[in-house]
Design a protein around this motif. Structure first.
Motif, short mmCIF file in Angstrom:
data_model
loop_
_atom_site.label_atom_id
_atom_site.label_comp_id
_atom_site.label_asym_id
_atom_site.label_seq_id
_atom_site.Cartn_x
_atom_site.Cartn_y
_atom_site.Cartn_z
N UNK A 166 -1.35 22.95 8.40
CA UNK A 166 -2.60 22.20 8.34
C UNK A 166 -2.26 20.99 7.29
N UNK A 167 -3.04 19.67 7.65
CA UNK A 167 -2.39 18.75 6.60
C UNK A 167 -3.23 19.03 5.25
N UNK A 168 -2.44 18.14 4.40
CA UNK A 168 -3.00 18.31 3.17
C UNK A 168 -4.55 18.08 2.83
N UNK A 169 -5.13 17.04 3.41
CA UNK A 169 -6.67 16.81 3.37
C UNK A 169 -7.53 18.17 3.67
N UNK A 170 -7.11 18.90 4.73
CA UNK A 170 -7.91 20.06 5.20
C UNK A 170 -7.47 21.31 4.11
N UNK A 171 -6.33 21.41 3.71
CA UNK A 171 -6.05 22.39 2.78
C UNK A 171 -6.63 21.86 1.32
N UNK A 185 -9.08 20.21 -15.09
CA UNK A 185 -8.40 19.42 -15.96
C UNK A 185 -7.66 17.96 -15.37
N UNK A 186 -7.28 18.29 -14.02
CA UNK A 186 -6.78 17.14 -13.23
C UNK A 186 -7.01 17.25 -11.73
N UNK A 187 -7.16 16.25 -11.22
CA UNK A 187 -7.60 15.90 -9.77
C UNK A 187 -7.10 14.72 -9.27
N UNK A 188 -6.23 14.97 -8.31
CA UNK A 188 -5.58 13.93 -7.51
C UNK A 188 -5.43 14.02 -6.05
N UNK A 189 -6.68 13.79 -5.47
CA UNK A 189 -6.87 14.13 -4.11
C UNK A 189 -5.86 13.39 -3.16
N UNK A 190 -5.36 14.11 -2.42
CA UNK A 190 -5.25 15.32 -2.04
C UNK A 190 -3.85 16.30 -2.25
N UNK A 191 -3.53 15.71 -3.42
CA UNK A 191 -2.07 16.46 -4.04
C UNK A 191 -2.04 17.26 -5.17
N UNK A 192 -3.22 17.24 -6.19
CA UNK A 192 -2.78 17.90 -7.18
C UNK A 192 -4.37 18.28 -7.78
N UNK A 193 -4.32 19.67 -7.99
CA UNK A 193 -5.55 20.14 -8.59
C UNK A 193 -5.14 21.28 -9.55
N UNK A 239 -2.43 25.46 -11.23
CA UNK A 239 -1.86 24.35 -10.70
C UNK A 239 -1.79 24.25 -9.46
N UNK A 240 -2.33 23.51 -8.59
CA UNK A 240 -2.24 23.68 -7.08
C UNK A 240 -1.45 22.24 -6.63
N UNK A 241 -0.44 22.24 -6.07
CA UNK A 241 0.44 20.91 -5.57
C UNK A 241 0.35 20.96 -4.04
N UNK A 242 0.08 19.97 -3.24
CA UNK A 242 0.01 19.87 -2.19
C UNK A 242 0.96 18.69 -1.46
N UNK A 243 1.87 19.10 -0.63
CA UNK A 243 2.85 17.88 -0.33
C UNK A 243 2.91 18.05 1.21
N UNK A 244 3.15 16.65 2.04
CA UNK A 244 3.28 17.11 3.31
C UNK A 244 4.73 17.72 3.75
N UNK A 245 4.39 18.52 4.65
CA UNK A 245 5.71 19.14 4.92
C UNK A 245 5.69 19.52 6.57
N UNK A 246 6.61 18.42 7.22
CA UNK A 246 6.55 18.66 8.55
C UNK A 246 5.08 18.19 9.09
N UNK A 247 4.61 19.03 10.10
CA UNK A 247 3.44 18.33 10.57
C UNK A 247 2.07 19.28 9.61
N UNK A 248 2.44 19.95 8.52
CA UNK A 248 1.32 20.66 7.62
C UNK A 248 1.75 20.26 6.23
N UNK A 249 1.71 21.36 5.35
CA UNK A 249 1.47 21.33 3.99
C UNK A 249 2.21 22.26 3.33
N UNK A 250 2.99 21.82 2.27
CA UNK A 250 3.82 22.82 1.34
C UNK A 250 2.83 22.85 0.22
#
Length: 166
Positions: A25-30, A76-84, A94-105
């Motif tokens: 699923x795409x980073x925005x959905x995650x 402490x940190x919010x960078x939508x939609x890549x870092x929480x 620390x949650x890191x989201x990065x696009x990966x193919x058609x989904x999210x790593x």
């Protein structure tokens, strides 16, 4: 039993569990699932009444059956939609989201206040992210947390992760 990419690194004086999961699923959905109370309550080991979308203090409530334990938290940190990043009691997530193919790593860096908890924590996040994946797929199975995890292979996962991360 399949384990996911997990490793433990020294982060003096603590230890950080790095847990990686590929989601279809795409980073925005995650991102929404990581930050919105109604979604968190369907997959995470805690509940919250406030979105985790802005820095500041909040409360994360551990849920185990009928037992509820409030723990102080600070976003402490919010960078939508890549870092929480936020504290959870004495731990830091620390949650890191990065696009990966058609989904999210999805990479979770969970800094542990107590040593010796990594395999247990990895097993818990394994179950939680399985539930998260099903939720994002539109096929929710209901939250698995606390003692309920024992009925869903938590002990076997803990043993498997102990052999992977020591």
């Amino acid at each position: 039993m399949k384990t996911y990419d997990a490793r433990l690194v020294a982060d003096d004086p603590h230890w950080t569990l790095i847990f990686v999961r590929e989601l279809d699923h795409p980073p925005e959905q995650v991102w929404s699932a990581l930050t919105e109370p109604g979604e968190l309550d369907q997959w995470a080991p805690f509940a919250t009444e406030e979105p985790l979308t802005a820095p500041g203090r909040t409360t994360l409530t551990m849920v185990d059956g009928d037992e509820r334990t409030d723990l102080p938290a600070t976003v402490t940190r919010v960078v939508r939609p890549s870092l929480l990043e936020y504290s959870w009691g004495d731990d830091v997530l620390r949650w890191e989201l990065e696009p990966s193919g058609h989904g999210t790593r999805l990479t979770l860096r969970h800094t542990l206040a107590q040593s010796g908890m990594a395999a247990m924590v990895a097993a818990g996040w394994h179950l939680c992210t399985d539930v998260l994946s099903r939720l994002l797929d539109g096929n929710p199975v209901g939250v698995i947390r606390g003692r309920d995890a024992m009925d869903h292979g938590w002990a076997e996962l803990r043993s498997a992760y102990a052999s992977v991360i020591g």
